[in-house]
Design an enzyme around this catalytic site. Structure first.
Site, PDB file in Angstrom:
ATOM      1  N   LYS A  49       0.843  -1.197   0.000  1.00  9.66           N
ATOM      2  CA  LYS A  49       0.000   0.000   0.000  1.00  9.66           C
ATOM      3  C   LYS A  49       0.877   1.246   0.000  1.00  9.66           C
ATOM      4  O   LYS A  49       0.544   2.244  -0.626  1.00  9.66           O
ATOM      5  CB  LYS A  49      -0.919   0.003   1.219  1.00  9.66           C
ATOM      6  N   ARG A  50       1.975   1.183   0.692  1.00  9.27           N
ATOM      7  CA  ARG A  50       2.869   2.341   0.815  1.00  9.27           C
ATOM      8  C   ARG A  50       3.360   2.809  -0.555  1.00  9.27           C
ATOM      9  O   ARG A  50       3.497   3.990  -0.806  1.00  9.27           O
ATOM     10  CB  ARG A  50       4.046   1.967   1.711  1.00  9.27           C
TER      11      ARG A  50
END
Length: 119
Positions: A49-50
């Protein structure tokens, strides 16, 4: 604790020895650990997600049905011989650790095309 088996990503493999020591110190029976490959981007990076990698929300927004995603993941994992829509419950009888690939799984353009074609 009653836990007999732990199936988790290969990124947690180096945590296992510490956890086994904790089980020993607690005089508890350790579970069996199995580590499976993670999914990677076509460039070889981990999906995260980062880094704004491919996400379930993006697939949902693109109209990819859940059964199509599950079938595609089952195919790249080695549980199905060809990509086809599948429900999770249908895969239970097919599941076997021996069938899972031990190699890194890269979601390349071909694999991603399996998800997005004909949506």
């Amino acid at each position: 604790m009653g836990i007999t088996d732990v199936l988790r990503g290969a990124d947690l493999l180096d945590s296992t020895p510490r956890q086994l020591v904790l089980y020993e110190l607690l005089e508890a029976a350790p579970p069996s650990f199995c580590h499976v490959p993670l999914l990677y981007t076509p460039e070889g990076g981990r999906l995260s997600k980062r880094d704004r990698s491919l996400s379930l929300a993006a697939l949902r927004a693109a109209g990819v049905p859940p059964e199509r995603l599950i079938g595609c993941l089952a195919y790249v994992a080695g549980l199905l011989d060809h990509p086809e829509p599948a429900k999770a419950a249908e895969l239970i009888p097919l599941f076997s650790l021996e069938r899972l690939s031990g190699e890194r799984v890269a979601l390349n353009r071909e694999t991603l095309g399996l998800l997005t074609d004909s949506v």
